[in-house]
Scaffold this motif. Structure first.
Motif, PDB file in Angstrom:
ATOM      1  N   ARG A  82      50.400  48.329  27.010  1.00  0.00           N
ATOM      2  CA  ARG A  82      49.685  47.425  26.096  1.00  0.00           C
ATOM      3  C   ARG A  82      48.210  47.440  26.480  1.00  0.00           C
ATOM      4  O   ARG A  82      47.859  47.229  27.642  1.00  0.00           O
ATOM      5  CB  ARG A  82      50.220  46.002  26.197  1.00  0.00           C
ATOM      6  CG  ARG A  82      49.451  44.978  25.351  1.00  0.00           C
ATOM      7  CD  ARG A  82      50.018  43.578  25.504  1.00  0.00           C
ATOM      8  NE  ARG A  82      49.299  42.592  24.714  1.00  0.00           N
ATOM      9  CZ  ARG A  82      48.336  41.798  25.180  1.00  0.00           C
ATOM     10  NH1 ARG A  82      47.982  41.875  26.472  1.00  0.00           N
ATOM     11  NH2 ARG A  82      47.717  40.930  24.389  1.00  0.00           N
ATOM     12  N   PHE A  83      47.364  47.709  25.480  1.00  0.00           N
ATOM     13  CA  PHE A  83      45.935  47.826  25.751  1.00  0.00           C
ATOM     14  C   PHE A  83      45.165  46.814  24.918  1.00  0.00           C
ATOM     15  O   PHE A  83      45.390  46.671  23.715  1.00  0.00           O
ATOM     16  CB  PHE A  83      45.453  49.252  25.454  1.00  0.00           C
ATOM     17  CG  PHE A  83      46.099  50.280  26.342  1.00  0.00           C
ATOM     18  CD1 PHE A  83      45.577  50.546  27.598  1.00  0.00           C
ATOM     19  CD2 PHE A  83      47.250  50.956  25.940  1.00  0.00           C
ATOM     20  CE1 PHE A  83      46.183  51.473  28.434  1.00  0.00           C
ATOM     21  CE2 PHE A  83      47.855  51.878  26.769  1.00  0.00           C
ATOM     22  CZ  PHE A  83      47.329  52.138  28.019  1.00  0.00           C
ATOM     23  N   VAL A  84      44.267  46.110  25.591  1.00  0.00           N
ATOM     24  CA  VAL A  84      43.378  45.161  24.927  1.00  0.00           C
ATOM     25  C   VAL A  84      41.967  45.717  25.008  1.00  0.00           C
ATOM     26  O   VAL A  84      41.477  46.037  26.098  1.00  0.00           O
ATOM     27  CB  VAL A  84      43.432  43.769  25.577  1.00  0.00           C
ATOM     28  CG1 VAL A  84      42.428  42.829  24.903  1.00  0.00           C
ATOM     29  CG2 VAL A  84      44.833  43.190  25.495  1.00  0.00           C
ATOM     30  N   LEU A  85      41.323  45.849  23.868  1.00  0.00           N
ATOM     31  CA  LEU A  85      39.948  46.332  23.805  1.00  0.00           C
ATOM     32  C   LEU A  85      39.008  45.146  23.631  1.00  0.00           C
ATOM     33  O   LEU A  85      39.078  44.427  22.633  1.00  0.00           O
ATOM     34  CB  LEU A  85      39.768  47.305  22.641  1.00  0.00           C
ATOM     35  CG  LEU A  85      38.320  47.670  22.286  1.00  0.00           C
ATOM     36  CD1 LEU A  85      37.635  48.366  23.451  1.00  0.00           C
ATOM     37  CD2 LEU A  85      38.280  48.526  21.025  1.00  0.00           C
ATOM     38  N   ALA A  86      38.142  44.942  24.594  1.00  0.00           N
ATOM     39  CA  ALA A  86      37.084  43.950  24.481  1.00  0.00           C
ATOM     40  C   ALA A  86      35.801  44.681  24.128  1.00  0.00           C
ATOM     41  O   ALA A  86      35.222  45.389  24.959  1.00  0.00           O
ATOM     42  CB  ALA A  86      36.921  43.168  25.779  1.00  0.00           C
ATOM     43  N   GLY A  87      35.387  44.535  22.892  1.00  0.00           N
ATOM     44  CA  GLY A  87      34.180  45.209  22.415  1.00  0.00           C
ATOM     45  C   GLY A  87      33.681  44.518  21.169  1.00  0.00           C
ATOM     46  O   GLY A  87      34.391  43.718  20.568  1.00  0.00           O
ATOM     47  N   VAL A 140      27.282  39.433  25.795  1.00  0.00           N
ATOM     48  CA  VAL A 140      27.908  38.218  26.323  1.00  0.00           C
ATOM     49  C   VAL A 140      29.404  38.176  26.029  1.00  0.00           C
ATOM     50  O   VAL A 140      30.203  37.736  26.866  1.00  0.00           O
ATOM     51  CB  VAL A 140      27.199  36.954  25.780  1.00  0.00           C
ATOM     52  CG1 VAL A 140      27.354  36.828  24.267  1.00  0.00           C
ATOM     53  CG2 VAL A 140      27.707  35.704  26.478  1.00  0.00           C
ATOM     54  N   GLU A 141      29.819  38.653  24.857  1.00  0.00           N
ATOM     55  CA  GLU A 141      31.238  38.596  24.514  1.00  0.00           C
ATOM     56  C   GLU A 141      32.074  39.485  25.436  1.00  0.00           C
ATOM     57  O   GLU A 141      33.122  39.063  25.937  1.00  0.00           O
ATOM     58  CB  GLU A 141      31.456  39.032  23.056  1.00  0.00           C
ATOM     59  CG  GLU A 141      30.774  38.160  22.019  1.00  0.00           C
ATOM     60  CD  GLU A 141      29.398  38.668  21.622  1.00  0.00           C
ATOM     61  OE1 GLU A 141      28.894  38.211  20.580  1.00  0.00           O
ATOM     62  OE2 GLU A 141      28.835  39.513  22.348  1.00  0.00           O
ATOM     63  N   THR A 142      31.611  40.707  25.659  1.00  0.00           N
ATOM     64  CA  THR A 142      32.398  41.626  26.475  1.00  0.00           C
ATOM     65  C   THR A 142      32.329  41.284  27.958  1.00  0.00           C
ATOM     66  O   THR A 142      33.314  41.433  28.683  1.00  0.00           O
ATOM     67  CB  THR A 142      31.946  43.078  26.246  1.00  0.00           C
ATOM     68  OG1 THR A 142      30.519  43.151  26.344  1.00  0.00           O
ATOM     69  CG2 THR A 142      32.352  43.554  24.874  1.00  0.00           C
ATOM     70  N   ASP A 143      31.175  40.821  28.414  1.00  0.00           N
ATOM     71  CA  ASP A 143      31.075  40.409  29.812  1.00  0.00           C
ATOM     72  C   ASP A 143      31.982  39.215  30.085  1.00  0.00           C
ATOM     73  O   ASP A 143      32.640  39.145  31.134  1.00  0.00           O
ATOM     74  CB  ASP A 143      29.628  40.058  30.161  1.00  0.00           C
ATOM     75  CG  ASP A 143      29.484  39.621  31.609  1.00  0.00           C
ATOM     76  OD1 ASP A 143      29.815  40.421  32.514  1.00  0.00           O
ATOM     77  OD2 ASP A 143      29.062  38.480  31.845  1.00  0.00           O
ATOM     78  N   SER A 144      32.048  38.270  29.155  1.00  0.00           N
ATOM     79  CA  SER A 144      32.927  37.107  29.324  1.00  0.00           C
ATOM     80  C   SER A 144      34.384  37.541  29.343  1.00  0.00           C
ATOM     81  O   SER A 144      35.184  37.046  30.151  1.00  0.00           O
ATOM     82  CB  SER A 144      32.684  36.110  28.187  1.00  0.00           C
ATOM     83  OG  SER A 144      31.348  35.641  28.200  1.00  0.00           O
ATOM     84  N   ALA A 145      34.736  38.475  28.467  1.00  0.00           N
ATOM     85  CA  ALA A 145      36.114  38.963  28.447  1.00  0.00           C
ATOM     86  C   ALA A 145      36.468  39.680  29.743  1.00  0.00           C
ATOM     87  O   ALA A 145      37.573  39.523  30.279  1.00  0.00           O
ATOM     88  CB  ALA A 145      36.317  39.894  27.252  1.00  0.00           C
ATOM     89  N   ARG A 146      35.539  40.474  30.256  1.00  0.00           N
ATOM     90  CA  ARG A 146      35.793  41.173  31.527  1.00  0.00           C
ATOM     91  C   ARG A 146      36.099  40.173  32.634  1.00  0.00           C
ATOM     92  O   ARG A 146      37.061  40.353  33.397  1.00  0.00           O
ATOM     93  CB  ARG A 146      34.564  42.015  31.892  1.00  0.00           C
ATOM     94  CG  ARG A 146      34.691  42.732  33.240  1.00  0.00           C
ATOM     95  CD  ARG A 146      33.365  43.328  33.678  1.00  0.00           C
ATOM     96  NE  ARG A 146      32.342  42.315  33.918  1.00  0.00           N
ATOM     97  CZ  ARG A 146      32.255  41.578  35.011  1.00  0.00           C
ATOM     98  NH1 ARG A 146      33.164  41.709  35.988  1.00  0.00           N
ATOM     99  NH2 ARG A 146      31.283  40.684  35.158  1.00  0.00           N
ATOM    100  N   ARG A 147      35.295  39.146  32.737  1.00  0.00           N
ATOM    101  CA  ARG A 147      35.499  38.135  33.767  1.00  0.00           C
ATOM    102  C   ARG A 147      36.856  37.451  33.606  1.00  0.00           C
ATOM    103  O   ARG A 147      37.576  37.204  34.587  1.00  0.00           O
ATOM    104  CB  ARG A 147      34.377  37.095  33.704  1.00  0.00           C
ATOM    105  CG  ARG A 147      33.010  37.644  34.062  1.00  0.00           C
ATOM    106  CD  ARG A 147      31.891  36.656  33.703  1.00  0.00           C
ATOM    107  NE  ARG A 147      30.580  37.168  34.016  1.00  0.00           N
ATOM    108  CZ  ARG A 147      29.942  36.986  35.173  1.00  0.00           C
ATOM    109  NH1 ARG A 147      30.544  36.280  36.142  1.00  0.00           N
ATOM    110  NH2 ARG A 147      28.754  37.485  35.380  1.00  0.00           N
ATOM    111  N   ALA A 148      37.204  37.151  32.351  1.00  0.00           N
ATOM    112  CA  ALA A 148      38.475  36.470  32.094  1.00  0.00           C
ATOM    113  C   ALA A 148      39.663  37.354  32.437  1.00  0.00           C
ATOM    114  O   ALA A 148      40.667  36.881  32.995  1.00  0.00           O
ATOM    115  CB  ALA A 148      38.541  36.038  30.634  1.00  0.00           C
TER     116      ALA A 148
END
Length: 539
Positions: A82-87, A140-148
């Motif tokens: 399962r892959f989640v793409l944060a972009g 900001v959206e992708t950096d926040s997702a990475r941290r989460a």
């Protein structure tokens, strides 16, 4: 030979007949594929010189395919499928279309809504890998997702670094920090390709390939299209489509894109970002309007500023609609075709199709809101589950939601459009998209629908930089769910609220009318809005 076809009728055909001979004479197509950065005038030369890698990136990207396939097999051996793409923007829309069309699973996280983020984090985390796509890593959206995601993996007892895949520009701060963190894989993309043109770079291919798409087939489709699109002749489909998009006289600057059996899932959403962000600037541009079947905007007689564009089944030879464009072809072929056509349209409109000068303004306003944390603007009035905000010049003496919507629509010019902007979970509340055809029916004008903050990297550029004829209905929502962003002094809920506040602020600074609705309860608020629009449509 390529399977692409473009059929033009009426005003679209006239535009092509008027402009294509000159484009052929100046060898626009071959010069484009030779990366001639002078094609859009002196003011665009600097940016264009850094942004033409997309014309041949499919060939260069083939070396990525074995690496992507090898990584997918390694993940599968570990039970990760399962892959989640944060972009955001081009980093997410292309792989979303590619994977949906191929029928493979990819969770695209292009939202900061805490409910949607929670869904991405909580579903089957044991078999999940996160793909973080960002040219710089600072989005900001992708950096926040990475941290989460790092926190979610660690909380589940999973080595976070082994589940993190990064796509970025070579030498970017994100490239360096990801390698230092020991992330599982770091893929770098051609830095001379802008985000919305990046479908065939690592940004488009890594998520699609890890999800299970046959990348060789996709790249073959692009190569086949390139063979015909680089030719300097009057039958060049990229020149024809681009002339129809940007060369009608008077300009039909509302491009209504309707899929009538192309076989490509969600292609219009990808084209919307490409066209709007590329052309919507300097007070001009082409507004793509993604529409479904039997919508008011396509009823006869068509408005004089509207040009329908139909995505039709492959090998369709004729099309009967008047003043229209019809396009068919493979997914990879169409992606390159529309990129070429958008570049042609930019030339005819006299703008630089490779910059996005007004996207940063909303980002800056968001940062200011998050840093200063001003008190929320009080609601002008509350009707049921809907708090209503807007300037007194807009709302006047409105006493309820119906009157507030009517007040906004009174600001709509004869050549205008309505933009609905919904800042919450786009996977759960798809029913809200029914507001788009309802507003089109009420106004008899084109209406667009965008999920925030996703649209900020797409039509958001057109809203501020394009013609000042839009009116904006912004919908936000309270939530019982919120999530901390590790290492950041604000939550996802605060972030998405700031993004909505910042965008509304910038729109108002551009003298765009904005009606802001905040739902204190999502379910009842959505129903209330749709009930009001249904009632107005029936008058």
């Amino acid at each position: 030979m390529s399977s692409l076809s473009v059929i033009l009728t009426g005003a679209a055909r006239e535009a092509a007949d008027r402009h294509v001979p000159d484009l052929v004479a100046e060898k626009f197509a071959s010069r484009l594929f030779a990366k001639d950065h002078t094609l859009w005038g002196p003011a665009a030369e600097d940016e264009a010189s850094k942004r033409l890698g997309w014309v041949d990136t499919a060939e260069a990207s083939r070396q990525l395919v074995p690496q992507i396939n090898e990584l997918r097999e390694a993940f599968a051996a570990e039970g990760v499928d399962r892959f989640v793409l944060a972009g955001m923007g081009g980093s997410s829309l292309a792989p979303e279309v590619v994977t949906k069309t191929a029928g493979v699973e990819l969770f695209v996280l292009d939202s900061t809504d805490p409910v949607m983020v929670q869904a991405a984090l909580s579903q089957d985390i044991a078999r999940t890998a996160a793909i973080i796509s960002s040219k710089s890593g600072s989005t900001v959206e992708t950096d926040s997702a990475r941290r989460a995601f790092e926190k979610a993996f660690n909380d589940a007892g999973i080595d976070a670094a082994r589940r993190m895949v990064v796509v970025t520009d070579p030498g970017s701060p994100f490239d360096q920090s990801s390698r230092e963190a020991g992330y599982r894989a770091v893929f770098t993309a051609d830095p001379t390709v802008g985000g919305r043109f990046s479908a065939m770079t690592a940004f488009g291919l890594v998520p699609s390939g890890l999800a299970g798409v046959n990348l060789d087939t996709l790249l073959d489709e692009v190569d086949e299209a390139a063979e015909v699109l680089r030719e300097d002749d009057s039958d060049n489909l990229g020149l024809l489509l681009g002339a129809a998009m940007g060369g009608t006289s008077p300009l039909r600057d509302k491009l209504l894109i309707q899929d009538v059996g192309s076989g490509i899932v969600g292609f219009a959403d990808w084209a919307e970002q490409l066209i709007a962000e590329s052309t919507g600037k300097d007070g001009t541009g082409v507004l793509p309007v993604v529409v479904a079947v039997d919508v008011p905007e396509l009823e006869e007689p068509l408005a004089s500023d509207v040009l329908p564009a139909f995505l039709i089944p492959p090998e369709t030879d004729t099309f009967s609609a008047e003043d229209a464009v019809a396009v068919a072809g493979s997914l990879g072929g169409q992606m390159l075709l529309w990129e070429v056509a958008t570049s042609v349209a930019g030339r005819l409109l006299g703008i630089n199709p490779f910059d996005q000068p007004d996207v940063e303004s909303a980002k800056s306003a968001t940062r200011a809101v998050l840093e200063n944390k001003p008190e929320p603007t009080p609601a002008v009035l509350t009707d049921g589950s809907v708090e209503i905000r807007g300037g007194t010049e807009l709302l006047g003496g409105a006493q309820n939601l119906t009157a507030a919507v009517e007040a906004l629509l009174e600001q709509l010019p004869a050549d205008g459009y309505v933009a609905i902007q919904a800042y919450f979970d786009r996977l759960t509340w798809t029913e809200l998209e029914a507001s788009r055809p309802l507003l089109a029916e009420i106004t008899r004008r084109p209406a667009t629908f965008g999920w925030g903050p996703r649209f900020l990297h797409s039509t958001g550029q057109f809203h501020k930089g394009g013609p000042g004829v839009g009116v904006f209905l912004q919908i936000t929502a309270d939530s019982d769910t919120d999530l901390e962003i590790p290492g950041i002094p604000f939550t996802f809920g605060e972030l998405i609220s700031a993004q909505a506040d910042g965008d509304a602020q910038v729109l108002e600074e551009h003298d765009r009318p904005v009606l802001r609705l905040r739902l204190t309860d999502r379910e009842t608020g959505v129903s209330q809005i749709l009930d009001v629009l249904h009632a107005l449509a029936q008058r």
